[in-house]
Motif scaffolding. Structure first.
Motif: not given
Length: 785
Positions: A156-171
């Motif tokens: 998860k990103g920061s509180e309430g954020n919808s960002g996805l960080y999957i297996r070490g990768g960035g958005p």
């Protein structure tokens, strides 16, 4: 078409049809009552222990030894299993009936349902859309991306954020696809909500490893979403009113049920509610909206046509009047996508889809100032824009020559136009006018071929290769991407799986915020910036039980060529200098000077227990992982923990249908705190002013040690909801009451130092945290007819 068939023959000439006389059964699977084509339906022949699944357009084909009678079962999560006894048919179109909210536990027999132990694909998870609608959410806004955050391997990103960080990768390393069209910025409200309206979606699937050759262009994941096609049997609608927004979906048949449409819209209205309370001289507001639409036409068994699109905008504005002056400005950003797709069935064994795709993301900042002094009015205008626009063509072929082989091949070509910065400045006071745009045109292509092979019943292998290509600045990049995945079945519906994949990424996201702000810039690979590349290997085991499944996977991923801003750089420096000469304005690439390249490592283990059917459903997911980055120009060239490195990440999701009228649901999440960079000490220095204006200058200097060496407090939260359903003669309504952060955990949004306390010994600095969301109740009302 002919080159693709030749490619099939060259790459897969070892296919043996054997001496047995065979028959091919093919057709489409639809939802009873709506006519929606259903992807991922399992088609299984028990007495031959052979099966397949429908593709994303609901088509299936299976070639079997010829027998007098053929018994075939069709099954999918959320639908009643259908069993057919056939004699000599070669075509069978099936309609599956939705299971509804049965209170009795559904019993599923081996081979009758799609199980994780029965497919070669690993590191892939699908979430039924009905579960997305039933899981509690912030302010009642159902969000597909936030549901994906609850799965293992997704940080998860920061509180309430919808960002996805999957297996070490960035958005930017997630390929997010809506009806074949890539979506570049998936956020509303500065990252707190995603732009996907769950009411308009038919399916969502996350692939985070073991990538088949048909996927390319990103390093970390593929999130593929399909919109509904529209009800072919009758006119229907659904919608809802929530705390911050309302939504509406309408669908129905056209042209005598050969065609159908669906259109959906959503808008927030906080700006309308607060407008009457703002003072006359100061106005402002924020809102977002999005629209989805889709048309399809069925020309018969061999041809189908689909036209779909998305359009959404976020708008923030302000204006004020002080004396003789006026100021106004704002931010706006949005996406537009369009897809025209043609399905063609060449035979019962060969299926093709050809798509023309458009995608456009644009971000803009504007500021205006008018000042009147001594009857003279001066005007200042600033407009800054950043954008990426794509036009794509792609074609994909599915060929099913025998029960032992399923072949896929295709090609794609995309024209990108990047505009990292476009600036317009007008100032009547000094008679200055500047207009500069530095677009970059690039071409990205790829061809692929893959084969899912069953050399014997216990072993499944997916082997393929993708050749990717990128042309920019007169420089060409061409890289092969081998892919391999294998699954070996054991007694008791166990399976051992392994995969290897190489991925290349030619477009990059420059981010200085880490929270999905629209100021993040998309830029291409250039003759100075090489593509990103990853190599990932995964091993795991999978087990299917009667109503649930368990998977355990370990993975290791190495990434090269990842980008980051240099210390002190940001998108504000990417506009170049106003004094740039006319000769070099068109070639201004200041953003290339602000970034540095490095490498990353990600490894760990993921465990998932998932139950999709029955009175009680949900999942438990746990991730143990390590994520490190290294840049020569950051942190003294030493490795450091990535910002979203989390040693432990746990999610528990439960949905319980207490009765046909009451649905209870809850989620609990726990995660190790983010890795942050904080100063270890500070001191005051005095000397000449950096601007040369003041003879003496005093300032505070901060002493930083290791990058991201500070750990934020652990993150955990409980969300609860209850849905109250009631059916009337003509429609059904649902009230939903929910609590976000039910025990009001003060999770950190960011940290800061408080210097407000002064003592005789000096300044007493305290580290404090800001929490964004306490307990938040919400209520929403929805309807369906």
């Amino acid at each position: 078409m002919r080159p693709v068939l030749v490619l099939f023959g060259i790459l897969f000439c070892t296919i043996s049809y054997g001496q047995t006389v065979r028959r091919t059964l093919s057709g489409y699977v639809r939802e009873n009552g709506s006519g929606e084509l259903l992807p991922g339906v399992t088609v299984y022949v028990p007495h031959l222990k052979a099966g397949t699944t429908t593709n994303r357009y609901g088509f299936y084909s299976i070639t079997l030894p010829r027998t007098d009678t053929l018994v075939v079962t069709f099954s999918s999560v959320g639908f009643r299993t259908q069993v057919y006894s056939l004699a000599g048919q070669s075509e069978l179109n099936v309609s599956l009936e939705a299971a509804g909210q049965d209170l009795n536990e559904v019993v599923v027999t081996a081979g009758a349902s799609p199980g994780v132990s029965e497919t070669v694909q690993m590191s892939s998870v699908s979430v039924p859309i009905q579960q997305v609608r039933e899981i509690p959410a912030l302010l009642g806004e159902k969000d597909v991306l936030k549901v994906l955050q609850l799965l293992p391997g997704v940080q998860k990103g920061s509180e309430g954020n919808s960002g996805l960080y999957i297996r070490g990768g960035g958005p930017d390393q997630n390929l997010i696809i809506l009806d074949d069209a890539p979506v570049y910025n998936t956020f509303h409200l500065f990252g707190f909500f995603s732009l996907f309206n769950g009411d308009a979606l038919k399916s969502v699937e996350l692939v985070k490893g073991g990538f088949p050759a048909r996927y390319g262009g990103r390093l970390s994941s593929v999130i593929e979403m399909q919109m509904k096609e529209g009800n072919k049997e009758g006119f229907h609608g659904e919608g809802g009113v929530g705390v911050i927004s309302s939504r509406l979906v309408l669908e129905g048949p056209l042209a005598g049920k050969k065609s159908s449409f669906i259109i959906s819209g959503r808008r927030t209205y906080a700006d309308l509610l607060i407008r009457p309370f703002l003072p006359k001289e100061n106005k402002g507001g924020y809102y977002f909206y999005d629209l989805n639409a889709k048309l399809n036409y069925d020309f018969g068994r061999k041809n189908k046509l689909y036209l779909s699109g998305y359009f959404g905008q976020d708008r923030f504005s302000f204006s004020s009047e002080i004396g003789q002056g006026k100021q106004s400005g704002g931010l706006n950003w949005g996406n537009a996508t369009g897809s025209l797709r043609w399905n063609h069935l060449f035979s019962g064994k060969l299926f093709a889809n050809t798509s023309a795709i458009f995608s456009h993301y644009k971000f803009g900042v504007n500021a205006n100032s008018f000042q009147t002094f001594n009857a003279t009015t001066t005007e200042y205008r600033l407009l800054y824009q950043s954008a990426i626009r794509d036009f794509s063509l792609r074609t994909d072929f599915d060929w099913m020559p025998s029960p032992d082989h399923t072949l896929k091949a295709g090609a794609a070509l995309t024209y990108h136009r990047f505009t990292p910065s476009a600036v317009t400045v007008e100032n009547t006071l000094i008679s200055q006018a500047l207009s500069r745009s530095n677009p970059i045109d690039s071409y990205e292509g790829g061809v692929y071929a893959e084969d899912t092979w069953h050399p014997f019943p216990a072993l499944r292998v997916n082997a393929g290769v993708r050749l990717s290509y990128f042309l920019t600045d007169g420089k060409q990049y061409s890289r092969p991407e081998p892919r391999l995945a294998a699954s070996y079945s054991l007694p008791g519906r166990w399976a051992v799986k392994g995969s290897f994949a190489t991925m290349n990424q030619y477009i990059h996201l420059l981010s200085s915020s880490g929270i999905g702000l629209p100021t993040d810039l998309w830029v291409p690979t250039t003759n100075r910036i090489a593509p990103q590349q990853s190599r990932q290997v995964a091993l795991g085991v999978a087990k299917d039980y009667r109503t649930f499944s368990v998977t355990l996977e370990g993975f290791y991923k190495k990434m090269d060529g990842i980008l980051a801003y240099r210390e002190g750089s940001s998108f504000l420096l990417n506009t170049g200098t106003i004094e740039a000469t006319a000769e070099n304005r068109s070639n201004d690439r200041s953003w290339e000077e602000q970034i540095t390249t490095g490498q990353g490592w990600s490894y760990g283990a993921e465990w998932l227990l998932q139950k999709k059917i029955g009175r009680f459903s949900g999942w438990i997911g746990y991730t143990l992982s390590w994520i490190q980055n290294q840049f020569d120009e950051l942190n003294g060239g030493k490795k450091f923990w990535a910002r979203y490195d989390r040693r432990h990440d746990l999610s528990v999701v439960g949905i319980y249908h207490l009765s046909p009228k009451i649905t209870l649901s809850g989620t609990w999440v726990y995660g190790t705190g983010q890795a942050l960079t904080l100063p270890q000490a500070s001191y005051t220095v005095a000397g000449p002013s950096p601007t040369g204006i003041d003879p003496l200058f005093k300032g505070r200097v901060y002493d930083y040690e290791e990058r991201n060496s500070f750990r934020a407090a652990p993150y955990h939260r409980l969300d609860l909801s209850v849905q109250l359903h009631k059916k009337f003669r003509r429609y059904e309504r649902t009230w939903e009451l929910s609590l976000y952060n039910a025990y009001s955990r003060k999770n950190p949004f960011f940290y800061y130092f408080d210097d407000s306390e002064n003592t005789e010994a000096g300044i007493n600095r305290k580290l404090k945290k800001l929490s964004l969301f306490p307990i938040i109740p919400s209520v929403s009302w929805s309807f369906k007819f």
